[in-house]
Design an enzyme around this catalytic site. Structure first.
Site, PDB file in Angstrom:
ATOM      1  CG  HIS A 127      -1.906  -1.028   1.364  1.00 47.56           C
ATOM      2  ND1 HIS A 127      -2.604  -1.260   2.522  1.00 47.56           N
ATOM      3  CD2 HIS A 127      -2.351  -1.927   0.463  1.00 47.56           C
ATOM      4  CE1 HIS A 127      -3.448  -2.274   2.339  1.00 47.56           C
ATOM      5  NE2 HIS A 127      -3.300  -2.707   1.091  1.00 47.56           N
TER       6      HIS A 127
HETATM    7  C1  LIG Z   1      -0.941  -8.150  -2.815  1.00 49.86           C
HETATM    8  C2  LIG Z   1      -1.764  -6.883  -2.691  1.00 49.86           C
HETATM    9  C3  LIG Z   1      -2.935  -6.911  -1.948  1.00 49.86           C
HETATM   10  C4  LIG Z   1      -3.701  -5.755  -1.803  1.00 49.86           C
HETATM   11  N1  LIG Z   1      -4.905  -5.846  -1.170  1.00 49.86           N
HETATM   12  C5  LIG Z   1      -5.707  -4.772  -1.121  1.00 49.86           C
HETATM   13  C6  LIG Z   1      -7.036  -4.894  -0.617  1.00 49.86           C
HETATM   14  O1  LIG Z   1      -7.496  -5.983  -0.280  1.00 49.86           O
HETATM   15  N2  LIG Z   1      -7.780  -3.759  -0.541  1.00 49.86           N
HETATM   16  C7  LIG Z   1      -7.295  -2.524  -0.932  1.00 49.86           C
HETATM   17  O2  LIG Z   1      -8.000  -1.525  -0.776  1.00 49.86           O
HETATM   18  N3  LIG Z   1      -6.069  -2.407  -1.458  1.00 49.86           N
HETATM   19  C8  LIG Z   1      -5.284  -3.495  -1.614  1.00 49.86           C
HETATM   20  N4  LIG Z   1      -4.068  -3.384  -2.232  1.00 49.86           N
HETATM   21  C9  LIG Z   1      -3.651  -2.064  -2.767  1.00 49.86           C
HETATM   22  C10 LIG Z   1      -4.558  -1.542  -3.901  1.00 49.86           C
HETATM   23  O3  LIG Z   1      -4.766  -2.537  -4.867  1.00 49.86           O
HETATM   24  C11 LIG Z   1      -3.912  -0.280  -4.500  1.00 49.86           C
HETATM   25  O4  LIG Z   1      -3.857   0.684  -3.459  1.00 49.86           O
HETATM   26  C12 LIG Z   1      -4.700   0.319  -5.658  1.00 49.86           C
HETATM   27  O5  LIG Z   1      -4.886  -0.612  -6.689  1.00 49.86           O
HETATM   28  C13 LIG Z   1      -3.933   1.523  -6.222  1.00 49.86           C
HETATM   29  O6  LIG Z   1      -4.634   2.021  -7.319  1.00 49.86           O
HETATM   30  P1  LIG Z   1      -3.897   2.934  -8.388  1.00 49.86           P
HETATM   31  O7  LIG Z   1      -4.902   3.299  -9.433  1.00 49.86           O
HETATM   32  O8  LIG Z   1      -3.185   4.013  -7.681  1.00 49.86           O
HETATM   33  O9  LIG Z   1      -2.742   2.033  -9.029  1.00 49.86           O
HETATM   34  P2  LIG Z   1      -2.744   0.572  -9.642  1.00 49.86           P
HETATM   35  O10 LIG Z   1      -4.002  -0.138  -9.322  1.00 49.86           O
HETATM   36  O11 LIG Z   1      -1.461  -0.027  -9.236  1.00 49.86           O
HETATM   37  O12 LIG Z   1      -2.733   0.814 -11.221  1.00 49.86           O
HETATM   38  C14 LIG Z   1      -1.657   1.432 -11.872  1.00 49.86           C
HETATM   39  C15 LIG Z   1      -1.563   0.900 -13.293  1.00 49.86           C
HETATM   40  O13 LIG Z   1      -0.746   1.788 -14.060  1.00 49.86           O
HETATM   41  C16 LIG Z   1       0.073   1.028 -14.933  1.00 49.86           C
HETATM   42  N5  LIG Z   1       1.265   1.832 -15.262  1.00 49.86           N
HETATM   43  C17 LIG Z   1       2.298   2.152 -14.452  1.00 49.86           C
HETATM   44  N6  LIG Z   1       3.199   2.914 -15.102  1.00 49.86           N
HETATM   45  C18 LIG Z   1       2.723   3.074 -16.359  1.00 49.86           C
HETATM   46  C19 LIG Z   1       3.212   3.766 -17.504  1.00 49.86           C
HETATM   47  N7  LIG Z   1       4.366   4.461 -17.468  1.00 49.86           N
HETATM   48  N8  LIG Z   1       2.482   3.706 -18.646  1.00 49.86           N
HETATM   49  C20 LIG Z   1       1.298   3.024 -18.695  1.00 49.86           C
HETATM   50  N9  LIG Z   1       0.795   2.355 -17.633  1.00 49.86           N
HETATM   51  C21 LIG Z   1       1.493   2.387 -16.477  1.00 49.86           C
HETATM   52  C22 LIG Z   1       0.412  -0.208 -14.113  1.00 49.86           C
HETATM   53  O14 LIG Z   1       0.832  -1.256 -14.961  1.00 49.86           O
HETATM   54  C23 LIG Z   1      -0.910  -0.479 -13.395  1.00 49.86           C
HETATM   55  O15 LIG Z   1      -1.724  -1.333 -14.157  1.00 49.86           O
HETATM   56  C24 LIG Z   1      -3.268  -4.522  -2.389  1.00 49.86           C
HETATM   57  C25 LIG Z   1      -2.105  -4.495  -3.130  1.00 49.86           C
HETATM   58  C26 LIG Z   1      -1.364  -5.670  -3.313  1.00 49.86           C
HETATM   59  C27 LIG Z   1      -0.103  -5.628  -4.140  1.00 49.86           C
END
Ligand SMILES: Cc1cc2nc3c(=O)[nH]c(=O)nc-3n(C[C@H](O)[C@H](O)[C@H](O)COP(=O)(O)OP(=O)(O)OC[C@H]3O[C@@H](n4cnc5c(N)ncnc54)[C@H](O)[C@@H]3O)c2cc1C
Length: 495
Positions: free
Chosen positions: A428
């Site tokens: 996280h």
């Molecule tokens: C094992 C695990 C368990 C978790 N369990 C939970 C849970 O149960 N509940 C919860 O609330 N949270 C949980 N989390 C955390 C939660 O999933 C994240 O906080 C959330 O998904 C973050 O959302 P985001 O949109 O910021 O980024 P992300 O969901 O990480 O999405 C970012 C995306 O951007 C893409 N990307 C990155 N750089 C580039 C680039 N330069 N060009 C194009 N694409 C790019 C990546 O490939 C990725 O697909 C968990 C995380 C993990 C790893």
């Protein structure tokens, strides 16, 4: 870096670009597509459907769905491993599917500290309800398995501690126990099976295997991005508006590479860290039977500490205990049916710092002495509840430590353990390009726009004003909904 610098690179025109297809990006893609905007999502990772996830082994999915197999180092004392998804659907494809609403008091505090109005409980209630409805969020019943969760709940009740059934985004969970390497039944409502298919049905385009290298801008106006598509071919994607949702590490890295708030983006990344404790009970637990978990201890939530079971298989257990003496590992694996594996999540006070390098990222955390005390106390409390639950032996998350057999041994261990000893992971990250007034250290304004820039918004975990203390996905999605709504209300380019 402006468009002119890339005159010889092939160009394509877009209305709205969303960079990243995780929790934040998918919300914006769906909401803007529903409002009739032409949306293109650029996603670095591959698209991996449920059938392919089901057909592969957890180890194959770990390599395919995570960035660097889930092992991005965050240097410091101790150095820890950070895990994030890299696929269509982002980290939601590999997460636990837990979805909590942000506590109203937290939102209230963030609004007061950041100086940004409009993200309090009453403002986000409609968005959170929409998220819960679309993802089927509900309390997860124990089902036939999940004895590890029942034991934890019983231990908490014995001590008079608060615990709660987990709230999860699942429809018809089959308890396959593979949540963190992709759901093989499609029950977990990751973005890949919920918001993104809806966005596509509303006309959005998703381009997997497309890594954004730079945001292109001139005089504060963003014109598009430079991206490398499948096969490495670079393309300039021009756009009226760009939404950055590459996650809490990659969004600030992209901003630094693009010379957008180079000094402040990524300077203060907030983290939760996890301690893993293996517990041996007197009777069979069969911890591999059940879903990720169905009970979470909330007694110390105000201190930023939560306790819960974690998915366990023989393989993950062996990997987690790989640095233990072989005799101990053999003995534990022989008693596998009696074991449970528990995670203690701790909110850190010290911030991590991130630097984009030509080859990737350099991350360093700055845990404080208060954080080290909190880790010790969090482990001591975890041992207390596990012994109360009937554990006969605990293996603490320290490679050199002997197993513990009584609360007194656990308390003595906590007195002796040194900061460098802990084995920690983090999944996280947040607040690395946080919303807030510039004079309060904020990088983005209340619309998610990096201060001083037009045509660019941040809508992922990076933009949260602070650290949640709870699983962040619900909060990330609610903020992304609000950012999308503000964009649609104000119109592109207008304040
Ligand atoms: C094992 C695990 C368990 C978790 N369990 C939970 C849970 O149960 N509940 C919860 O609330 N949270 C949980 N989390 C955390 C939660 O999933 C994240 O906080 C959330 O998904 C973050 O959302 P985001 O949109 O910021 O980024 P992300 O969901 O990480 O999405 C970012 C995306 O951007 C893409 N990307 C990155 N750089 C580039 C680039 N330069 N060009 C194009 N694409 C790019 C990546 O490939 C990725 O697909 C968990 C995380 C993990 C790893």
């Amino acid at each position: 870096m402006s468009l002119r610098s890339f005159r010889k690179v092939p160009t394509c025109d877009n209305d709205v670009l969303v960079v990243g297809s995780g929790a934040g990006g998918s919300v914006v893609a769906r909401e803007l597509a529903a409002a009739g905007r032409q949306v293109t999502v650029l996603e670095e990772g591959p698209r991996v459907g449920t059938d392919r996830i089901a057909a592969a082994t957890p180890a194959e999915n770990l390599r395919r769905l995570y960035r660097q197999g889930g092992l991005t180092p965050v240097f410091g004392t101790p150095t820890l491993a950070y895990g994030e998804g890299r696929c269509v659907g982002g980290t939601t494809v590999v997460n636990g599917g837990l979805l909590w609403d942000p506590p109203p008091a937290l939102l209230h505090r963030w609004a007061a500290e950041s100086g940004i109005g409009g993200y309090r409980a009453a403002d986000l209630a409609g968005h959170l309800a929409a998220v819960a409805r679309r993802l089927g969020v509900a309390a997860q019943p124990h089902g036939d398995g999940n004895r590890d969760s029942r034991l934890l709940a019983a231990g908490a009740e014995h001590l008079g501690w608060r615990w709660q059934p987990s709230q999860r985004a699942v429809r018809g969970c089959l308890h396959r126990n593979r949540c963190t390497t992709g759901c093989p039944s499609g029950a977990k409502q990751s973005m890949a099976v919920s918001y993104l298919p809806e966005a596509e049905s509303l006309g959005a385009r998703i381009l997997p295997g497309t890594r954004v290298l730079r945001v292109l801008h001139r005089d504060g106006a963003v014109r598009g991005v430079l991206a490398a598509g499948p096969g490495g071919r670079t393309v300039v994607h021009r756009a009226r508006e760009v939404f950055l949702a590459a996650g809490p590490l990659q969004t600030p890295a992209l901003m630094q590479r693009s010379r957008i708030h180079r000094e402040t983006a990524g300077r203060e990344l907030s983290l939760h860290v996890n301690l893993r404790t293996v517990a041996r009970f007197g009777d069979p637990v069969h911890a591999d039977r059940g879903t990720i978990f169905t009970a979470q201890v909330h007694q110390f939530a105000d201190d930023g500490v939560l306790m819960m079971p974690s998915n366990v298989t023989r393989g993950t257990l062996a990997a987690a205990l790989a640095s233990r003496p072989p005799q101990l590992l053999d003995r534990l694996l022989a008693a596998f049916a009696l074991l449970g594996s528990y995670t203690t999540q701790v909110r850190l006070q010290g911030k991590a710092r991130l630097r984009a390098t030509p080859g990737g990222l350099l991350l360093r955390h700055g845990m404080t002495s208060a954080d080290h005390s909190r880790l010790r106390e969090a482990f001591r409390r975890t041992s207390e509840v596990l012994f109360a639950a009937g554990a006969r032996e605990l293996v603490p998350p320290v490679a050199t430590a002997r197993p513990l057999h009584t609360p007194a041994e656990a308390a003595e261990f906590c007195r002796r353990v040194r900061p460098a000893d802990w084995e920690l992971v983090s999944v996280h990250g947040m607040a690395s390009a946080r919303m807030g007034l510039p004079e309060r250290g904020g990088v983005c304004d209340g619309h998610g726009r990096p201060h001083g820039f037009r045509g660019l918004r941040v809508c992922d975990a990076s933009v949260l004003p602070g650290v949640t203390g709870i699983s962040p996905q619900g909060t990330v999605m609610a903020f992304a909904h609000e950012i999308a709504e503000r964009f649609l209300t104000a119109g592109p380019g207008r304040p």
